[in-house]
Design an enzyme around this catalytic site. Structure first.
Site, PDB file in Angstrom:
ATOM      1  N   ASP A  94      23.248  30.405  54.545  1.00 41.50           N
ATOM      2  CA  ASP A  94      24.198  31.518  54.444  1.00 41.50           C
ATOM      3  C   ASP A  94      24.515  32.194  55.777  1.00 41.50           C
ATOM      4  OD1 ASP A  94      21.687  32.654  54.769  1.00 41.50           O
ATOM      5  OD2 ASP A  94      22.169  34.408  53.568  1.00 41.50           O
ATOM      6  N   GLU A  95      24.174  31.557  56.898  1.00 48.04           N
ATOM      7  CA  GLU A  95      24.369  32.236  58.177  1.00 48.04           C
ATOM      8  C   GLU A  95      24.550  31.213  59.293  1.00 48.04           C
ATOM      9  OE1 GLU A  95      22.284  35.962  60.563  1.00 48.04           O
ATOM     10  OE2 GLU A  95      21.140  34.825  59.082  1.00 48.04           O
TER      11      GLU A  95
END
Length: 347
Positions: A94-95
């Protein structure tokens, strides 16, 4: 991404929207993998034991993780990134860091690119993302946390050093709770306080990390965005419903963990030269023990022999163990300096 796992669950299950949700096990020994913003208002955080989370938020809804679903969404987001630049360094599902100095769309502003990417993610996945924009990794990461959720924040080049001087030390990326407490005792409350210390003093107190602290206090971070970042370790672990107190119980669980680790090694074509045993006790105290060998560790038999040796390094007769883990490092595809070994001489 904002509360990524929990947001995916709320997107896919409308009945969860607007409610406090925790992704993870709901049992006494479960751990929160992600918490929705509704849950965070009650103090629920990722990596928190589920039992504590449930006490903080009695109406908390636990949802079992669906990593295949999260990975599919992550791949959609990654595809969007690549429309703008090939210099994408994923940190997790997610990053990611993106270097947009020379971007594929020849857009003159990183802020405009970030705004457009956020819009594309929302249109494609239905989820919100937060973006941080600045001149280096440390500042961009710091900026990404400022206006969450659905945030966008710029730390301009001319504002960088002054911004860091005002930044609370516990907000520094790379400074954890234990280090922050140590700094508090030294009178360091913000970047300006940290800046007063010479590099040599910080190295004496914090080891090699002191050099990093010295530089980020001055808004300096020369790390490049690396799209080919190499995995440093591969592992597997398990948290138990009841504490393990017998050596045979420990061995039985390590057999299962070894099978999981071996499967992951085979999938990724990975082998290594260092095996680490991780043990967390009932009081959350944690130890690790490692063994490095000259040959590649590549099968269950080798792992078993090594963890049996590591087990002898602490007394298993009086312990209560809540978590066991095994990890492999010094991997075959690491681009690092060769491992050194001490020779055994026969006299």
């Amino acid at each position: 991404m904002d509360a990524f796992f929990a947001s995916v669950e709320q997107r896919d299950h409308p009945e969860l929207r607007g409610k406090p949700v925790a992704v993870g096990g709901s049992s006494e020994r479960g751990v929160v993998a992600a918490a929705s913003y509704e849950a965070r208002k009650f103090g629920v955080r990722s990596a928190m034991p589920s039992s504590i989370a449930a006490r903080k938020c009695p109406d908390l809804i636990f949802v079992r993780p669906r990593f295949d679903a999260y990975k599919a969404v992550s791949n959609q987001i990654r595809d969007i990134f690549f429309e703008y630049t090939d210099l994408v360094e994923p940190l997790s599902l997610d990053e990611a860091y993106l270097d947009v100095t020379h971007n594929k769309k020849n857009m003159p502003s990183a802020t405009l690119i970030a705004r457009e990417i956020k819009k594309r993610i929302k249109e494609t996945t239905g989820l919100t993302a937060s973006a941080g924009i600045s001149i280096n990794k440390f500042l961009a990461k710091t900026a990404s946390d400022v206006n969450k959720p659905d945030g966008l924040f710029l730390i301009a080049p001319e504002d960088a050093e002054a911004y860091v001087e005002r930044l609370a030390i516990e907000k520094f990326f790379g400074i954890g709770k234990v280090t922050a407490e140590k700094m508090f005792k030294m009178g360091i409350r913000n970047g300006q306080d940290l800046k007063r210390y010479a590099e040599a003093d910080l190295v004496v107190r914090f080891g090699k990390a002191g050099r990093y602290y010295y530089r980020i206090a001055r808004a300096i971070d020369d790390r490049e965005v690396n799209p080919n970042r190499i995995r440093k370790s591969l592992g597997a672990e398990n948290t138990f419903e009841k504490d393990l107190t017998e050596l045979e119980e420990i061995r039985k669980e390590l057999v299962d963990i070894t099978k999981t680790l071996t499967m992951r090694m085979e999938r990724s074509n990975t082998k290594g030269k260092t095996l680490t045993l991780k043990v967390k006790f009932h009081d959350f105290q944690q130890i690790t023990r490692s063994k490095t060998i000259t040959k590649w560790i590549e099968n269950e038999k080798q792992i078993t022999a090594l963890y049996e040796e590591l087990l002898t390094m602490f007394d298993t007769s009086t312990v209560k163990i809540r978590l066991l883990g095994l990890s492999l490092s010094n991997l075959n595809h690491e681009m690092e300096e060769p491992v050194s070994y001490q020779l055994t001489l026969d006299f």
